[in-house]
Design an enzyme around this catalytic site. Structure first.
Site, PDB file in Angstrom:
ATOM      1  N   GLU A   1      36.694 -43.607 -48.230  1.00  0.00           N
ATOM      2  CA  GLU A   1      35.514 -42.812 -47.904  1.00  0.00           C
ATOM      3  C   GLU A   1      34.320 -43.746 -47.742  1.00  0.00           C
ATOM      4  O   GLU A   1      34.261 -44.802 -48.371  1.00  0.00           O
ATOM      5  CB  GLU A   1      35.240 -41.809 -49.030  1.00  0.00           C
ATOM      6  CG  GLU A   1      34.040 -40.895 -48.775  1.00  0.00           C
ATOM      7  CD  GLU A   1      33.888 -39.820 -49.841  1.00  0.00           C
ATOM      8  OE1 GLU A   1      32.923 -39.031 -49.747  1.00  0.00           O
ATOM      9  OE2 GLU A   1      34.722 -39.761 -50.762  1.00  0.00           O
TER      10      GLU A   1
ATOM     11  N   ASN B   1      33.360 -36.042 -49.715  1.00  0.00           N
ATOM     12  CA  ASN B   1      32.061 -35.392 -49.602  1.00  0.00           C
ATOM     13  C   ASN B   1      31.244 -35.930 -48.437  1.00  0.00           C
ATOM     14  O   ASN B   1      30.469 -35.194 -47.817  1.00  0.00           O
ATOM     15  CB  ASN B   1      31.270 -35.554 -50.905  1.00  0.00           C
ATOM     16  CG  ASN B   1      31.900 -34.803 -52.066  1.00  0.00           C
ATOM     17  OD1 ASN B   1      32.800 -33.999 -51.892  1.00  0.00           O
ATOM     18  ND2 ASN B   1      31.425 -35.088 -53.271  1.00  0.00           N
TER      19      ASN B   1
ATOM     20  N   ASN C   1      36.345 -30.735 -46.268  1.00  0.00           N
ATOM     21  CA  ASN C   1      36.581 -31.296 -47.599  1.00  0.00           C
ATOM     22  C   ASN C   1      35.936 -30.424 -48.666  1.00  0.00           C
ATOM     23  O   ASN C   1      34.741 -30.120 -48.583  1.00  0.00           O
ATOM     24  CB  ASN C   1      35.986 -32.705 -47.696  1.00  0.00           C
ATOM     25  CG  ASN C   1      36.104 -33.281 -49.092  1.00  0.00           C
ATOM     26  OD1 ASN C   1      37.176 -33.698 -49.510  1.00  0.00           O
ATOM     27  ND2 ASN C   1      34.995 -33.295 -49.834  1.00  0.00           N
ATOM     28  N   GLU C   2      36.724 -30.005 -49.652  1.00  0.00           N
ATOM     29  CA  GLU C   2      36.225 -29.309 -50.847  1.00  0.00           C
ATOM     30  C   GLU C   2      35.167 -28.252 -50.511  1.00  0.00           C
ATOM     31  O   GLU C   2      34.098 -28.199 -51.127  1.00  0.00           O
ATOM     32  CB  GLU C   2      35.681 -30.322 -51.861  1.00  0.00           C
ATOM     33  CG  GLU C   2      36.761 -31.231 -52.421  1.00  0.00           C
ATOM     34  CD  GLU C   2      36.286 -32.153 -53.542  1.00  0.00           C
ATOM     35  OE1 GLU C   2      35.065 -32.186 -53.827  1.00  0.00           O
ATOM     36  OE2 GLU C   2      37.137 -32.844 -54.132  1.00  0.00           O
TER      37      GLU C   2
ATOM     38  N   TYR D   1      41.365 -34.931 -60.817  1.00  0.00           N
ATOM     39  CA  TYR D   1      41.109 -36.192 -61.509  1.00  0.00           C
ATOM     40  C   TYR D   1      41.199 -35.948 -63.010  1.00  0.00           C
ATOM     41  O   TYR D   1      40.878 -34.862 -63.493  1.00  0.00           O
ATOM     42  CB  TYR D   1      39.717 -36.733 -61.167  1.00  0.00           C
ATOM     43  CG  TYR D   1      39.518 -37.058 -59.707  1.00  0.00           C
ATOM     44  CD1 TYR D   1      39.899 -38.290 -59.192  1.00  0.00           C
ATOM     45  CD2 TYR D   1      38.935 -36.133 -58.844  1.00  0.00           C
ATOM     46  CE1 TYR D   1      39.713 -38.595 -57.845  1.00  0.00           C
ATOM     47  CE2 TYR D   1      38.753 -36.420 -57.502  1.00  0.00           C
ATOM     48  CZ  TYR D   1      39.138 -37.662 -57.010  1.00  0.00           C
ATOM     49  OH  TYR D   1      38.957 -37.952 -55.678  1.00  0.00           O
TER      50      TYR D   1
ATOM     51  N   GLU E   1      43.616 -35.866 -52.961  1.00  0.00           N
ATOM     52  CA  GLU E   1      42.759 -36.620 -53.882  1.00  0.00           C
ATOM     53  C   GLU E   1      43.359 -36.496 -55.275  1.00  0.00           C
ATOM     54  O   GLU E   1      43.450 -35.391 -55.817  1.00  0.00           O
ATOM     55  CB  GLU E   1      41.309 -36.103 -53.901  1.00  0.00           C
ATOM     56  CG  GLU E   1      40.502 -36.466 -52.681  1.00  0.00           C
ATOM     57  CD  GLU E   1      39.010 -36.176 -52.842  1.00  0.00           C
ATOM     58  OE1 GLU E   1      38.490 -36.298 -53.974  1.00  0.00           O
ATOM     59  OE2 GLU E   1      38.386 -35.809 -51.825  1.00  0.00           O
TER      60      GLU E   1
ATOM     61  N   GLN F   1      40.440 -43.750 -54.897  1.00  0.00           N
ATOM     62  CA  GLN F   1      40.536 -44.218 -53.527  1.00  0.00           C
ATOM     63  C   GLN F   1      41.261 -45.565 -53.492  1.00  0.00           C
ATOM     64  O   GLN F   1      41.976 -45.880 -54.444  1.00  0.00           O
ATOM     65  CB  GLN F   1      39.138 -44.319 -52.934  1.00  0.00           C
ATOM     66  CG  GLN F   1      38.495 -42.940 -52.789  1.00  0.00           C
ATOM     67  CD  GLN F   1      37.165 -42.954 -52.052  1.00  0.00           C
ATOM     68  OE1 GLN F   1      36.809 -43.909 -51.365  1.00  0.00           O
ATOM     69  NE2 GLN F   1      36.405 -41.883 -52.202  1.00  0.00           N
TER      70      GLN F   1
END
Length: 498
Positions: free
Chosen positions: A26, A71, A171-172, A243, A291, A348
């Site tokens: 990212e 993001n 994304n999200e 996460y 992710e 990442q």
């Protein structure tokens, strides 16, 4: 303590999709600027990409990299990253409050991806933008020529199309922190119409639909069912993000987090199948866990980082030995669901919550989590075998039974080997027995362990101390293998079979 793994050749249940070992770059922190790209560094090639980083990425054997966010993508104008570099605008990145120079864009990243032999999983901006920009980006990337956007690509130096096959629809979008955050109905309708339009340009591409940002979101479940209800027939994968961290410094609880990951995957799989049944569809939606990682070490230091700078040191977790153990458990969990999880992206790849770190004026080096990921990525290819595990267990606040042994096996027919991955979560050694039914074992090819380190031990530029070492504590008697799994250890056993 004793533990046993029994596998039977008749229980090979899923071919591992190589994309299970994907990763993520990212435009965030030092992932791009100061990570993969650093003109003027002694290791930089003529394009500005660090060759030492490329070599480590190749060691990880990553077949797919999600790009450019995250993001970041929800406020990104892809057109800013094409054309002459000197003419590209500098923009404020609101997601991470950084300055984006746009020196690296689609062309540069595609060249880097080709150098490290990986494919791009391209994300489109469905936050501040939408259908029109997404279809234009696809035309720019994948259409042969003779149109405005495809000819602009050729004018910008790329005659052949990029041929990007996997596309993330935003994304999200369930997250209130997301620029352009939407309700499930708003996003589901937008994703459906965007995918429909993009398929008219290139019907060979695949789409990843945004699921919940994590399993603890207040809209988890309702979000999945709603967005799938809208877009089911136009998409191929539903995304999961998760996460984990250990802020409580509770090792037993921490190493049990992979069981939470297991429940998350099972729950989302059930939701996909519920909508399939509701729609009487013949199509099966698979999962993209695009992710996943450990993220908590850098939370406090990130509060001190000044905004509006290029390549600020954000999310730079320095991973320790206990992190490597959990990451190994998480990789085993992904393999246990290889029949439905077809894409996964370790988030990442470089500097930002990453297995690879770089020094601005120094070398690139491997974090502790590098090693279990590299071993599974390189040797966990082939048919996953459904395991039967006998092990003692312990209790945590979240789980009544956490097995001391976490394990899975993969049959690589081409390499003529069965590879067993195992984590001993306990603080005592395990007398580990492996019964491989239906396989003709000829020899033990390798037994490596990461064990004996302080759980807080880390690697650094000067010394990569936490890494696997060969072990002789393994025996083959007929078709039964026994091995000594050290307390708190990550293990890989490769067995030659006919």
């Amino acid at each position: 303590m004793q533990a046993k793994l029994t596998i039977n050749k008749s229980n090979e249940f899923a071919e591992v999709d190589p994309r299970l070992y994907g990763s993520f770059i990212e435009h965030l922190g030092r992932a791009v600027y100061g990570g993969i790209y650093q003109p003027g560094h002694p290791e930089a090639d003529e394009k500005g990409f660090r060759k030492d980083v490329m070599e480590l990425v190749k060691e990880l054997n990553v077949p797919l990299v999600r790009y450019p966010g995250g993001n970041f993508v929800s406020g990104y104008n892809w057109e800013d990253g094409v054309g002459p570099v000197e003419d590209r605008p500098k923009k404020l990145d609101l997601a991470w409050r950084s300055l984006e120079t746009n020196e690296v864009g689609i062309h540069e990243f595609a060249e880097w991806a080709e150098e490290v032999d990986t494919e791009i999983d391209m994300a489109v901006n469905l936050g501040t933008r939408g259908l029109d920009e997404a279809r234009n980006l696809l035309e720019y990337c994948n259409f042969e020529g003779g149109t405005y956007w495809s000819d602009l690509r050729r004018q910008n130096g790329r005659e052949k199309p990029f041929g990007i096959k996997t596309w993330c629809l935003g994304n999200e979008m369930d997250g209130p922190w997301q620029i352009g955050h939407k309700t499930a109905d708003e996003y589901g309708r937008l994703a459906e119409e965007t995918a429909k339009a993009m398929k008219l340009i290139d019907d060979s591409i695949e789409f990843v639909l945004c699921g919940s940002s994590n399993s603890h979101m207040p809209t988890f479940g309702e979000w999945e069912l709603t967005v799938l209800d809208h877009a089911y027939e136009y998409v191929d994968y539903l995304s999961l993000h998760q996460y984990y961290g250990n802020p409580e410094n509770d090792l037993k609880h921490y190493l049990a987090r992979s069981l939470d990951m297991d429940e998350f995957i099972s729950g989302v799989t059930a939701m996909c199948d519920a909508i399939k049944a509701k729609k009487h569809s013949k199509k099966t939606i698979n999962l993209s866990f695009d992710e996943w990682n450990i993220w908590y070490h850098s939370n406090e230091q990130d509060k001190e980082v000044a905004p509006w700078e290029v390549g600020s040191p954000l999310l730079e977790d320095h991973y320790n030995f206990e992190d490597a153990l959990l990451l190994g458990c998480m990789m085993i969990t992904l393999l246990k669901h290889a029949d439905r999880v077809k894409i996964a992206c370790l988030a990442q790849l470089v500097n930002v919550i990453a297995p690879i770190m770089t020094e601005e004026d120094g070398e690139a080096w491997r974090q502790t989590i590098f090693y279990p990921f590299a071993q599974v990525s390189n040797y966990g290819r082939g048919q996953v075998i459904r395991p039967v595990i006998e092990s003692g267990s312990y209790k945590t606040s979240d789980f009544a039974e956490v097995p001391y042994l976490e394990s899975i096996a993969v049959h690589n027919i081409q390499a003529q080997e069965v590879v067993i991955f195992a984590v001993n979560r306990g603080e005592e050694s395990l007398d580990f027995t492996m019964n491989l039914e239906g396989y003709d074992i000829t020899k033990i090819k390798e037994f490596s362990q990461m064990a004996g380190f302080d759980i807080k031990e880390v690697n650094n530029e000067k010394e990569e101390r936490v890494k696997p070492e060969a072990s002789e504590s393994i025996r083959l008697e007929g078709q039964i293998i026994t091995a000594d799994l050290e307390p708190l250890s990550w293990n890989m056993i490769r067995v030659a079979v006919k």
